[in-house]
Design a protein around this motif. Structure first.
Motif, short mmCIF file in Angstrom:
data_model
loop_
_atom_site.label_atom_id
_atom_site.label_comp_id
_atom_site.label_asym_id
_atom_site.label_seq_id
_atom_site.Cartn_x
_atom_site.Cartn_y
_atom_site.Cartn_z
N UNK A 71 -57.02 -70.14 -3.54
CA UNK A 71 -56.94 -70.87 -4.80
C UNK A 71 -56.26 -70.03 -5.89
N UNK A 72 -55.88 -70.69 -6.97
CA UNK A 72 -55.22 -70.00 -8.08
C UNK A 72 -56.27 -69.28 -8.93
N UNK A 73 -56.64 -68.12 -8.49
CA UNK A 73 -57.71 -67.39 -9.16
C UNK A 73 -57.24 -66.04 -9.70
N UNK A 74 -55.93 -65.90 -9.89
CA UNK A 74 -55.45 -64.68 -10.53
C UNK A 74 -54.52 -65.04 -11.67
N UNK A 75 -54.58 -64.25 -12.73
CA UNK A 75 -53.78 -64.49 -13.92
C UNK A 75 -52.86 -63.30 -14.16
N UNK A 76 -51.59 -63.59 -14.45
CA UNK A 76 -50.63 -62.54 -14.79
C UNK A 76 -49.92 -62.92 -16.08
N UNK A 77 -49.20 -61.97 -16.64
CA UNK A 77 -48.48 -62.20 -17.90
C UNK A 77 -47.01 -61.84 -17.72
N UNK A 78 -46.15 -62.61 -18.34
CA UNK A 78 -44.73 -62.27 -18.43
C UNK A 78 -44.43 -62.09 -19.92
#
Length: 274
Positions: free
Chosen positions: A109-116
């Motif tokens: 599942x989409x359970x990681x967050x990143x930043x650009x």
């Protein structure tokens, strides 16, 4: 006005927490210095889940937990706070969601967050919330290899998800996580955080993990085992007696728990075995 509410960030308190006293302009050196200071100071951890406490991702709650109470958190907590700090300083920030891989190919599942983060027209991948195996400082948001503290990293395009961050290991490249560039909204973070902190399928509701990277070495406390991952990917494990868990949390990660909280953590460690 941005839909991402960054009100509640107390910059002076945050900078004191991470030991930063440098410039406050939206430049690459400032982004790099803040990223290193954050990841070197605030640990990755999920202890509150095992303590029965809700995980909140609004800025005032994150300021209180990670800054005032000097605790750590996982990706949503780290990167929501860090992105709010960056936005307050004038950086242009995109919040994206991805899937943890840790060497696997199946879709999680989409359970990681990143930043650009955009600086002077160039984009950089920033991520203060993947623990000791993650980035110490931003890397170019492009297909390229990087080296940080003796660790080799590679960002590549690869089907779905579109981007994969990999780390060099003795056996070759090891996938950490993948992500795409679909626009995200605050509710997406709220939903991902809720699943991660409450679902019986989430690994974070079954055991605790505390991590920090120091001098290139990832120090992971997983239950009753202290796992050291060297810059070249070599792994050594050391058993931690139940009675010593509180000392390790305090000395290695700067986490102080109440007697009741520590008892709950020890019980969780005893239950899962590691």
């Amino acid at each position: 006005m941005s839909e991402w509410d960054v009100e509640g960030v107390e910059l002076d308190a945050y900078f004191k927490r991470i030991g930063y006293d440098g410039p406050r302009e939206a430049t690459l050196p400032v982004l790099t210095a803040l990223h290193r200071a954050h990841t070197g100071t605030i640990p990755f951890e999920n202890l509150d889940i095992l303590l029965g406490r809700p995980i909140e991702v609004d800025v005032p709650a994150l300021q209180e937990k990670l800054v005032a109470k000097r605790r750590g958190g996982y990706c949503f907590e780290h990167n929501m706070l860090f992105s709010a700090v960056l936005a307050t300083l004038g950086f242009e920030v995109r919040r994206l969601l991805g899937r943890v891989r840790m060497g696997h190919d199946e879709y999680w599942s989409r359970t990681h967050m990143v930043l650009v983060v955009t600086v002077d027209g160039r984009e950089w991948l920033a991520d203060t919330g993947f623990g000791g195996n993650g980035l110490r400082e931003p890397i170019p948001f492009a297909e390229a290899e990087s080296e940080q503290d003796g660790r080799k990293l590679s960002l590549v395009r690869h089907g779905d998800p579109q981007w994969i961050l990999r780390v060099g290991r003795p056996a070759g490249w090891f996938d950490l996580y993948g992500f795409d560039e679909f626009p995200q909204h605050p509710i997406d973070v709220v939903v991902g955080n809720h699943y991660t902190s409450t679902s019986p399928r989430s690994p974070f509701t079954k055991r605790f993990v505390v991590e920090r990277q120091q001098d290139g070495t990832c120090r992971t406390l997983a239950g009753r085992t202290l796992i050291l991952t060297a810059p070249d990917g070599t792994v050594t494990e050391h058993p931690v007696p139940l009675d010593d868990i509180g000392t390790v949390l305090s000395t290695d990660y700067g986490i102080e728990l109440s007697a009741e909280g520590l008892a709950a953590v020890r019980a969780a460690a005893e239950r899962v075995g590691r």
